[in-house]
Motif scaffolding. Structure first.
Motif, PDB file in Angstrom:
ATOM      1  N   ALA A 417     -12.019   0.229  -0.226  1.00 18.95           N
ATOM      2  CA  ALA A 417     -11.636   1.285  -1.177  1.00 18.95           C
ATOM      3  C   ALA A 417     -10.275   0.984  -1.796  1.00 18.95           C
ATOM      4  CB  ALA A 417     -11.613   2.642  -0.477  1.00 18.95           C
ATOM      5  N   LYS A 418      -9.368   0.492  -0.976  1.00 16.18           N
ATOM      6  CA  LYS A 418      -8.033   0.157  -1.475  1.00 16.18           C
ATOM      7  C   LYS A 418      -8.118  -0.961  -2.509  1.00 16.18           C
ATOM      8  CE  LYS A 418      -4.873   0.574   1.499  1.00 16.18           C
ATOM      9  NZ  LYS A 418      -4.019   0.442   2.680  1.00 16.18           N
ATOM     10  N   LYS A 419      -8.957  -1.961  -2.251  1.00 19.13           N
ATOM     11  CA  LYS A 419      -9.109  -3.076  -3.189  1.00 19.13           C
ATOM     12  C   LYS A 419      -9.732  -2.609  -4.500  1.00 19.13           C
ATOM     13  CE  LYS A 419      -9.289  -6.908   0.102  1.00 19.13           C
ATOM     14  NZ  LYS A 419     -10.062  -8.059   0.601  1.00 19.13           N
ATOM     15  N   VAL A 420     -10.685  -1.684  -4.402  1.00 22.27           N
ATOM     16  CA  VAL A 420     -11.282  -1.114  -5.617  1.00 22.27           C
ATOM     17  C   VAL A 420     -10.218  -0.363  -6.407  1.00 22.27           C
ATOM     18  CG1 VAL A 420     -12.909   0.601  -6.498  1.00 22.27           C
ATOM     19  CG2 VAL A 420     -13.624  -0.964  -4.699  1.00 22.27           C
ATOM     20  N   ARG A 421      -9.393   0.399  -5.708  1.00 25.73           N
ATOM     21  CA  ARG A 421      -8.345   1.180  -6.369  1.00 25.73           C
ATOM     22  C   ARG A 421      -7.358   0.260  -7.095  1.00 25.73           C
ATOM     23  NH1 ARG A 421      -5.397   5.878  -5.031  1.00 25.73           N
ATOM     24  NH2 ARG A 421      -3.743   6.156  -6.562  1.00 25.73           N
ATOM     25  N   TYR A 422      -6.901  -0.780  -6.419  1.00 25.38           N
ATOM     26  CA  TYR A 422      -5.953  -1.693  -7.050  1.00 25.38           C
ATOM     27  C   TYR A 422      -6.581  -2.386  -8.251  1.00 25.38           C
ATOM     28  CZ  TYR A 422      -2.851  -1.184  -2.995  1.00 25.38           C
ATOM     29  OH  TYR A 422      -2.014  -0.684  -2.022  1.00 25.38           O
ATOM     30  N   ALA A 423      -7.827  -2.860  -8.101  1.00 30.83           N
ATOM     31  CA  ALA A 423      -8.499  -3.544  -9.217  1.00 30.83           C
ATOM     32  C   ALA A 423      -8.646  -2.609 -10.410  1.00 30.83           C
ATOM     33  CB  ALA A 423      -9.863  -4.063  -8.771  1.00 30.83           C
ATOM     34  N   THR A 424      -9.002  -1.361 -10.141  1.00 26.69           N
ATOM     35  CA  THR A 424      -9.162  -0.381 -11.223  1.00 26.69           C
ATOM     36  C   THR A 424      -7.834  -0.131 -11.925  1.00 26.69           C
ATOM     37  OG1 THR A 424     -10.964   0.683  -9.990  1.00 26.69           O
ATOM     38  CG2 THR A 424      -9.988   1.935 -11.795  1.00 26.69           C
ATOM     39  N   GLU A 425      -6.765  -0.015 -11.158  1.00 28.29           N
ATOM     40  CA  GLU A 425      -5.447   0.199 -11.764  1.00 28.29           C
ATOM     41  C   GLU A 425      -4.986  -1.026 -12.543  1.00 28.29           C
ATOM     42  OE1 GLU A 425      -3.102   1.316  -8.406  1.00 28.29           O
ATOM     43  OE2 GLU A 425      -3.661   3.437  -8.550  1.00 28.29           O
TER      44      GLU A 425
END
Length: 509
Positions: A417-425
């Motif tokens: 989830a953290k990796k998805v969040r960073y990629a999205t940002e």
């Protein structure tokens, strides 16, 4: 524009540097060390300092030189800032000499044109530096001045001894600064200097703490190449890391420790995100893991001593929790000092210099084929869409039955989830704003829940360790563990709802 790389060195190691082979063929601008006496001026309320500027008059032999430097950026010891220098006829500065160089509509421009400010100027501290300066000309045509400084910064309130190396770019590519610094690092231990001499002087006068710095939004253009995007994202992460180093080194800024750690997580995530097309040296990941773990030890105990125990003591159990909190706070302080020592270390200095050099010269291109170079020259838009889809799909897979997963599998889902969040940002500026907003809102709520659950798991492990090291806290630690376990169990339905809400969304691209 002044571009300087500042490094600290032990006083006894300055002699080794003076005799280093790299200086044997250099041109010494002074055969022996010469004294530079610089008097810094400001108003009684430090108007120039609060405006992000420093004003000095330096005596060099019979000459007097006035210099105003404006606040710029300081990254991995590299200071980029505006410098205005000119001869002056007295020991005091003449602000009128700066009128033609600094716009009158800027804060600094207004300050130097204020007659009241000019009338209030007074000496605030003095630096007395014995400097040995060498001109280094490289085969590439790059030219820099290497200065070995030894002396003091003196104010009415006290003094600080200085032993430092300054590398100033005179001509060419900034890469040369990092290359020479790394070469010197093989001769003597060096450490990144996070403060200019003016910073050191003002620290003698003002009890000023560095503020924690959060990440700034990444701005990409749809016409950017994959390589352009990589550089922009990585530099954005590095900005956050370097901006918090000074706060970490001070030893009193828990928020700076947290934000530097976040910056390192974002950086490692960015490198992983681009790994298939722009591979980084395996050594970087190992060293980034090391410095992140040094910061993590402090952060975990800070969280436990703060928000986690606040929840445990919320129902009127403050007396039982107090010994636990005191023990945790002391461990957190000790670990902050360890984190500060890590950021001050030669090991971290080498990592920062090597990474900066790799970024500046685009070192990833060295091992690439023409086909690979062409691939990273393609548009980032399609690359970003593919990354976001894959990261989203991986999270959905790892989060299946999320509320009922054991701690290990839930932790893996949290990392996804953290990796998805960073990629999205990172790629948000390439995607529809509304889609990003809805997606990030749902993801943030999910992450917050997973985050405090993870804090509870970490807290349980740390509280167990207190049973051996702090017997007086045993009773409170046992109570806190039970309380946190009950909170986690009670959160089951909330986590199910948050996961169900997130699963209905598609990745924005």
């Amino acid at each position: 524009m002044e571009r300087e790389l500042k490094l600290r060195v032990a006083k006894e190691d300055l002699v080794k540097l003076r005799n280093a082979s790299m200086l044997a063929q250099s041109e010494a601008t002074a055969g022996t060390p010469h004294l530079l006496t610089s008097t810094y001026f400001d108003t009684p309320d430090f108007s120039f300092h609060w405006c992000g500027a420093s004003l000095r008059v330096r005596t060099v032999g019979n000459d007097k030189i006035q210099t105003l430097k404006r606040e710029g950026s300081a990254k991995a010891g590299l200071f980029d800032r505006d410098e205005f220098e000119m001869p002056v006829n007295s020991d005091a500065p003449d602000l009128t000499l700066l009128y033609d160089q600094i716009p009158d509509d800027s804060d600094c421009g207004k300050l130097i044109r204020d007659e009241t400010v000019a009338a209030q100027l007074k000496p605030v501290f003095v630096t007395r530096i014995n400097r040995s300066a060498f001109v280094l000309r490289q085969p590439s045509g790059d030219e820099l001045e290497l200065a070995l400084d030894e002396g003091s910064v003196e104010a009415d309130s006290g003094s600080v001894q200085i032993a430092a190396v300054e590398l100033e770019l005179k001509q060419g590519n900034p890469d040369v600064l990092y290359r020479v610094a790394l070469e010197m690092l093989e001769t003597v231990p060096l450490r990144i200097d996070h403060r200019s001499k003016a910073d050191v002087g003002y620290a003698l006068l003002i009890d000023e703490h560095s503020e924690a710095v959060k990440a700034q939004p990444v701005r990409l253009n749809k016409r950017d190449s994959v390589e352009d995007a990589f550089c922009a994202i990585v530099r954005n992460c590095l900005d956050q890391v370097h901006a918090n180093e000074r706060g970490v080194v001070s030893g009193h800024a828990p928020s700076s420790v947290h934000q530097m750690r976040v910056g390192l997580r974002r950086l490692r995530s960015a490198l992983d995100l681009f790994a298939k097309v722009i591979p980084a040296s395996s050594g970087f990941d190992e060293e980034l893991r090391w410095i992140a773990s040094e910061l993590g030890g402090a952060r975990d105990w800070e969280v436990l001593a703060g928000s986690t125990l606040d929840h445990a003591g919320a129902d009127g159990n403050a007396d039982e929790i107090r010994p636990v909190r005191q023990a945790c706070e002391q461990i957190a302080v000790n670990n902050r000092q360890r984190a500060a020592a890590a950021v001050e270390s030669v090991r971290y200095t080498r990592l920062a210099l090597q990474f900066a050099l790799w970024m500046n010269r685009k070192g990833w291109r060295d091992e690439m084929s023409d086909e690979q170079r062409n691939a990273i020259s393609g548009p980032v838009k399609s690359f970003a869409a593919d990354v976001l889809r894959r990261r989203h799909k991986k999270l959905i897979k790892r989060g299946k039955g999320l509320a009922d997963l054991d701690d290990h599998r839930r932790h893996r889902a949290r990392i996804a989830a953290k990796k998805v969040r960073y990629a999205t940002e990172f790629f948000a500026s390439l995607c529809p704003k509304q889609a990003v907003r809805h997606y990030v809102d749902a993801l943030t709520a999910l992450q917050d829940d997973l985050g405090w659950r993870n804090d509870a798991v970490v807290a349980d492990q740390l509280l167990k360790s207190l049973l051996k090291t702090s017997p007086e806290a045993a009773s409170g630690a046992a109570f806190a563990r039970g309380f946190l376990a009950s909170r986690v169990a009670a959160d089951h339905q909330t986590l199910k709802k948050l996961w169900k809400r997130f699963k209905l969304l598609s990745s924005p691209h």
